[in-house]
Design a protein around this motif. Structure first.
Motif, PDB file in Angstrom:
ATOM      1  N   GLY A   1     -22.728   2.023  85.313  1.00  0.00           N
ATOM      2  CA  GLY A   1     -22.609   2.861  86.300  1.00  0.00           C
ATOM      3  C   GLY A   1     -21.460   3.422  86.600  1.00  0.00           C
ATOM      4  N   GLY A   2     -21.530   4.832  87.586  1.00  0.00           N
ATOM      5  CA  GLY A   2     -20.774   5.617  87.595  1.00  0.00           C
ATOM      6  C   GLY A   2     -20.341   5.491  89.276  1.00  0.00           C
ATOM      7  N   SER A   3     -18.924   5.947  89.187  1.00  0.00           N
ATOM      8  CA  SER A   3     -18.709   6.730  90.993  1.00  0.00           C
ATOM      9  C   SER A   3     -17.577   7.857  90.346  1.00  0.00           C
ATOM     10  CB  SER A   3     -17.975   5.607  91.542  1.00  0.00           C
ATOM     11  OG  SER A   3     -17.422   6.200  92.487  1.00  0.00           O
ATOM     12  N   PRO A   4     -17.719   8.663  91.719  1.00  0.00           N
ATOM     13  CA  PRO A   4     -16.527   9.562  92.065  1.00  0.00           C
ATOM     14  C   PRO A   4     -15.555   8.921  92.449  1.00  0.00           C
ATOM     15  CG  PRO A   4     -18.482  10.564  93.249  1.00  0.00           C
ATOM     16  CD  PRO A   4     -18.624   8.849  92.273  1.00  0.00           C
ATOM     17  N   SER A   5     -14.204   9.746  91.844  1.00  0.00           N
ATOM     18  CA  SER A   5     -13.150   8.770  92.313  1.00  0.00           C
ATOM     19  C   SER A   5     -11.601   9.833  92.901  1.00  0.00           C
ATOM     20  CB  SER A   5     -12.392   8.327  90.943  1.00  0.00           C
ATOM     21  OG  SER A   5     -11.938   9.408  89.796  1.00  0.00           O
ATOM     22  N   LEU A   6     -10.760   9.762  93.293  1.00  0.00           N
ATOM     23  CA  LEU A   6      -9.550   9.698  93.930  1.00  0.00           C
ATOM     24  C   LEU A   6      -8.032   9.234  93.401  1.00  0.00           C
ATOM     25  CD1 LEU A   6     -10.310  10.339  97.787  1.00  0.00           C
ATOM     26  CD2 LEU A   6     -10.501  12.223  95.276  1.00  0.00           C
ATOM     27  N   ASN A   7      -7.503   9.836  93.326  1.00  0.00           N
ATOM     28  CA  ASN A   7      -5.779   8.836  92.752  1.00  0.00           C
ATOM     29  C   ASN A   7      -4.782   9.792  93.094  1.00  0.00           C
ATOM     30  OD1 ASN A   7      -4.792  11.144  90.852  1.00  0.00           O
ATOM     31  ND2 ASN A   7      -6.503  11.484  90.047  1.00  0.00           N
ATOM     32  N   VAL A   8      -3.796   8.858  93.245  1.00  0.00           N
ATOM     33  CA  VAL A   8      -2.441   9.230  93.643  1.00  0.00           C
ATOM     34  C   VAL A   8      -1.755   8.692  92.646  1.00  0.00           C
ATOM     35  CG1 VAL A   8      -2.942   9.631  96.286  1.00  0.00           C
ATOM     36  CG2 VAL A   8      -2.020   7.368  95.205  1.00  0.00           C
ATOM     37  N   SER A   9      -0.566   8.890  92.705  1.00  0.00           N
ATOM     38  CA  SER A   9       0.689   8.647  91.882  1.00  0.00           C
ATOM     39  C   SER A   9       2.050   9.009  92.123  1.00  0.00           C
ATOM     40  CB  SER A   9       0.691   9.423  90.165  1.00  0.00           C
ATOM     41  OG  SER A   9       0.531  10.436  89.482  1.00  0.00           O
ATOM     42  N   LEU A  10       2.884   7.677  91.629  1.00  0.00           N
ATOM     43  CA  LEU A  10       4.455   8.653  92.381  1.00  0.00           C
ATOM     44  C   LEU A  10       5.607   7.447  90.825  1.00  0.00           C
ATOM     45  CD1 LEU A  10       6.338   9.100  93.978  1.00  0.00           C
ATOM     46  CD2 LEU A  10       6.356   6.644  95.311  1.00  0.00           C
ATOM     47  N   ALA A  11       6.694   8.944  90.652  1.00  0.00           N
ATOM     48  CA  ALA A  11       6.890   7.789  89.184  1.00  0.00           C
ATOM     49  C   ALA A  11       8.652   8.753  89.940  1.00  0.00           C
ATOM     50  CB  ALA A  11       6.841   8.830  88.272  1.00  0.00           C
TER      51      ALA A  11
ATOM     52  N   ILE B   1       6.907   3.307  88.790  1.00  0.00           N
ATOM     53  CA  ILE B   1       5.236   3.552  88.233  1.00  0.00           C
ATOM     54  C   ILE B   1       4.574   3.152  89.720  1.00  0.00           C
ATOM     55  CG2 ILE B   1       3.480   4.344  87.024  1.00  0.00           C
ATOM     56  CD1 ILE B   1       5.826   3.969  85.348  1.00  0.00           C
ATOM     57  N   TYR B   2       3.151   3.839  90.833  1.00  0.00           N
ATOM     58  CA  TYR B   2       2.514   3.487  91.581  1.00  0.00           C
ATOM     59  C   TYR B   2       1.399   4.836  90.584  1.00  0.00           C
ATOM     60  CZ  TYR B   2      -0.151   1.927  94.614  1.00  0.00           C
ATOM     61  OH  TYR B   2      -1.970   1.634  95.295  1.00  0.00           O
ATOM     62  N   SER B   3       0.508   4.300  90.547  1.00  0.00           N
ATOM     63  CA  SER B   3      -0.837   5.021  90.372  1.00  0.00           C
ATOM     64  C   SER B   3      -2.439   4.136  91.110  1.00  0.00           C
ATOM     65  CB  SER B   3      -1.068   5.364  88.995  1.00  0.00           C
ATOM     66  OG  SER B   3      -0.213   5.431  88.109  1.00  0.00           O
ATOM     67  N   ARG B   4      -2.686   5.030  91.537  1.00  0.00           N
ATOM     68  CA  ARG B   4      -4.186   4.501  92.168  1.00  0.00           C
ATOM     69  C   ARG B   4      -5.780   5.296  91.944  1.00  0.00           C
ATOM     70  NH1 ARG B   4      -5.125   0.374  96.232  1.00  0.00           N
ATOM     71  NH2 ARG B   4      -7.235   0.953  97.006  1.00  0.00           N
ATOM     72  N   GLU B   5      -6.124   4.481  91.497  1.00  0.00           N
ATOM     73  CA  GLU B   5      -7.299   4.874  91.321  1.00  0.00           C
ATOM     74  C   GLU B   5      -8.120   4.385  92.160  1.00  0.00           C
ATOM     75  OE1 GLU B   5      -8.751   7.450  87.329  1.00  0.00           O
ATOM     76  OE2 GLU B   5      -9.345   5.606  87.813  1.00  0.00           O
ATOM     77  N   GLU B   6      -9.227   5.194  93.127  1.00  0.00           N
ATOM     78  CA  GLU B   6      -9.704   5.468  94.282  1.00  0.00           C
ATOM     79  C   GLU B   6     -11.430   5.542  94.137  1.00  0.00           C
ATOM     80  OE1 GLU B   6     -10.615   2.234  97.841  1.00  0.00           O
ATOM     81  OE2 GLU B   6      -8.708   3.088  96.967  1.00  0.00           O
ATOM     82  N   TYR B   7     -12.340   4.252  93.967  1.00  0.00           N
ATOM     83  CA  TYR B   7     -13.294   4.662  93.649  1.00  0.00           C
ATOM     84  C   TYR B   7     -14.405   4.654  94.775  1.00  0.00           C
ATOM     85  CZ  TYR B   7     -11.612   3.300  89.009  1.00  0.00           C
ATOM     86  OH  TYR B   7     -10.297   3.027  88.395  1.00  0.00           O
ATOM     87  N   LEU B   8     -15.140   5.767  94.354  1.00  0.00           N
ATOM     88  CA  LEU B   8     -16.032   6.247  95.932  1.00  0.00           C
ATOM     89  C   LEU B   8     -17.636   5.570  95.699  1.00  0.00           C
ATOM     90  CD1 LEU B   8     -15.284  10.485  96.327  1.00  0.00           C
ATOM     91  CD2 LEU B   8     -14.065   8.096  97.583  1.00  0.00           C
ATOM     92  N   ARG B   9     -17.759   4.962  95.252  1.00  0.00           N
ATOM     93  CA  ARG B   9     -19.226   4.050  94.988  1.00  0.00           C
ATOM     94  C   ARG B   9     -18.732   2.009  94.473  1.00  0.00           C
ATOM     95  NH1 ARG B   9     -22.712   8.629  93.420  1.00  0.00           N
ATOM     96  NH2 ARG B   9     -22.451   8.387  91.452  1.00  0.00           N
ATOM     97  N   ASP B  10     -19.516   1.291  95.099  1.00  0.00           N
ATOM     98  CA  ASP B  10     -19.190  -0.052  94.225  1.00  0.00           C
ATOM     99  C   ASP B  10     -17.902  -0.622  93.568  1.00  0.00           C
ATOM    100  OD1 ASP B  10     -21.848   0.461  94.630  1.00  0.00           O
ATOM    101  OD2 ASP B  10     -21.959   1.743  92.637  1.00  0.00           O
ATOM    102  N   TYR B  11     -17.412   0.215  93.347  1.00  0.00           N
ATOM    103  CA  TYR B  11     -15.797  -0.350  92.154  1.00  0.00           C
ATOM    104  C   TYR B  11     -14.923  -1.232  92.876  1.00  0.00           C
ATOM    105  CZ  TYR B  11     -18.838   1.077  88.216  1.00  0.00           C
ATOM    106  OH  TYR B  11     -20.016   1.202  87.383  1.00  0.00           O
ATOM    107  N   GLY B  12     -14.774  -0.543  93.881  1.00  0.00           N
ATOM    108  CA  GLY B  12     -13.250  -0.671  94.463  1.00  0.00           C
ATOM    109  C   GLY B  12     -12.169   0.415  93.993  1.00  0.00           C
TER     110      GLY B  12
END
Length: 376
Positions: free
Chosen positions: A46-56, A73-84
Motif C-alpha cells: 500500500g501507499g499514502s500521500p505524505s507531508l514532511n517537516v525538518s529542522l537541522a 536533527i529533527y525530521s518527521r514524515e506524516e502519512y495521511l493514510r494507514d501508516y501514522g
C-alpha cells in the motif's frame, strides 16, 4: 596629532570590540509527496500521500585552540493514510581541543532515535542501521580520542567509544534485540611525501547482546592514503577480521576498506567499499560488505543534483532463521536556490531490505521540498 592619538586609544578602551564566541546556523524544511510501504513490511504494497517537516540547527563555538559543536536533527514524515508517521531526532555535543603543537584531544556524546534515515530534506544516512529501517531504534553513544604528532612525518591516533542501542518491541518477529557496544582503536601513520601516507591500525569491538551470544572482534590492518592527482584522493586499508562468539570457536576472514573521491570544479563524487565487522540488533556482531556512492553536481550557479546510493550485505554467526540480510538505499534530489537562503527541490528515494528466509520488502517515495537557511 598627540590629542588625536590619545582620543583614539581612549575610545578603544571604552568601547572594546564585542566578542561573539557562538555562531548559530541551520536549515528548516517542509514538503509533500507520496510513499509506498514506508516501514518496509514484508507483504505490504500500500501507499499514502505524505507531508514532511525538518529542522537541522548547529551551534558552534571556536577559540584559538578549540572547537565546540552542538547540533541537532529533527525530521518527521506524516502519512495521511494507514501508516501514522516516521521521524528522526538527533542531538549531539562534540569538542576538539589542541593541548599543544603536537597533541589534540576530542570527545562527544550523541543521542538519536529514528525509524528511517532518508526522510526529510536534511537526511543523514549514518544515523541508522539500514538493516533495521522502519523499526524504532534508539542509540546513546559517547567517544573520546586523541591525535599525537611526535615528528613532522609521524602521527598516532586512537580512541574509545561505547553505545547503548535499543529497539521497539515486537519488531521483525522478535529478531531485533537490544545491545551494548564497546570499542577501541589505535593507528599509526607515516608520511612518505606530500602525497602519500602509509600506516597500521587495529580496531576492537565487543557486543553485549540481551538475547544473542556476546561477540567480539579484532581488526588489524595496513593503511594507505594517496593524493592521486589534484582532483582524486584514495584512502584504503586491508587486513583481517577476527571474530569470536561466546560458545563457539574464533573465525578469521579478510577485511578491507577503501574510498576514491574526486572534486571537480562543478562535481564532487565519492565511491566507498568495505568489508568490516559492525554491530546490529540482528545477531550482534556481523561481517558486512558495503558499497556506497555519493555525487553532487552543480548544473548552474543556483541549481544542483545530489545523489546517494548504498548496498549492504550482512552475515552473522548468531542469526537464527536469517542466514543473510541485504539492504539497498538510493536517493536523488534536484535543488534550485530561489535566493541565497530559500531553496526548492524535488526528489525521490528507493529502499529495499531482503531478509533471507523471511522475505523482502520495497519502498518508493517521491517528494517536493522547500528549505530555508537560518542564522549565519
Amino acid at each position: 596629532m598627540k590629542r588625536l592619538i590619545l582620543a583614539t586609544v581612549a575610545a578603544g578602551m571604552v568601547a572594546p570590540v564585542a566578542a561573539e564566541p557562538f555562531v548559530f546556523s541551520g536549515v528548516v524544511g517542509a514538503g509533500a509527496g507520496y510513499v509506498t510501504n514506508p516501514f518496509l513490511r514484508i507483504g505490504e504494497d500500500g501507499g499514502s500521500p505524505s507531508l514532511n517537516v525538518s529542522l537541522a540547527p548547529v551551534l558552534t563555538r571556536t577559540t584559538p585552540r578549540g572547537v565546540t559543536t552542538v547540533r541537532g536533527i529533527y525530521s518527521r514524515e506524516e502519512y495521511l493514510r494507514d501508516y501514522g508517521h516516521s521521524d528522526n531526532a538527533l542531538a549531539g555535543l562534540s569538542h576538539q581541543q589542541q593541548l599543544n603543537e603536537r597533541l589534540t584531544v576530542n570527545g562527544g556524546v550523541t543521542y538519536n532515535t529514528t525509524t528511517n534515515p532518508l526522510i526529510g530534506s536534511n537526511f543523514d544516512p549514518g544515523i541508522s542501521d539500514p538493516l533495521t529501517i522502519g523499526r524504532r531504534s534508539r542509540r546513546l553513544s559517547g567517544d573520546a580520542g586523541f591525535s599525537w604528532q611526535p615528528t613532522a612525518t609521524d602521527t598516532w591516533t586512537g580512541g574509545v567509544n561505547a553505545s547503548r542501542n535499543t529497539f521497539s518491541r515486537n519488531t521483525l518477529d522478535g529478531l531485533v534485540q537490544d545491545y551494548n557496544l564497546y570499542g577501541a582503536n589505535l593507528a599509526y601513520t607515516r608520511s612518505l611525501d606530500e602525497r602519500t601516507q602509509i600506516g597500521l591500525r587495529v580496531n576492537g569491538q565487543y557486543v553485549d547482546s540481551e538475547a544473542f551470544p556476546d561477540t567480539q572482534s579484532l581488526q588489524p590492518a595496513v593503511t594507505l592514503h594517496r593524493q592521486i592527482s589534484a582532483i582524486w584522493t584514495f584512502d584504503g586499508n586491508i587486513g583481517l577480521i577476527i571474530q569470536k562468539m561466546e560458545g563457539r570457536s574464533a573465525s578469521t576472514t579478510v577485511g578491507f576498506g577503501g574510498s576514491l573521491c574526486g572534486q571537480y570544479p562543478r562535481t564532487e563524487i565519492c565511491f566507498t567499499a568495505d568489508r568490516q565487522s559492525s554491530a546490529s540488533g540482528i545477531g550482534g556482531l556481523r561481517r558486512d560488505l558495503s558499497l556506497t556512492t555519493t555525487v553532487t553536481h552543480s548544473l548552474t550557479e543556483r541549481s544542483r543534483l545530489r545523489g546517494y546510493g548504498s548496498y549492504r550485505k550482512s552475515d552473522g554467526q548468531s542469526f537464527q532463521t536469517i542466514s543473510d540480510v541485504e539492504a539497498i538505499q538510493a536517493r536523488l534530489d534536484y535543488d534550485y536556490d530561489v535566493t541565497q537562503r530559500l531553496t526548492v527541490g524535488v526528489g525521490g528515494r528507493y529502499q529495499r531490505r531482503d531478509l533471507k528466509g523471511q522475505g523482502s520488502a520495497d519502498s518508493v517515495a517521491g517528494m517536493v521540498n522547500l528549505s530555508m537557511k537560518i542564522g549565519r
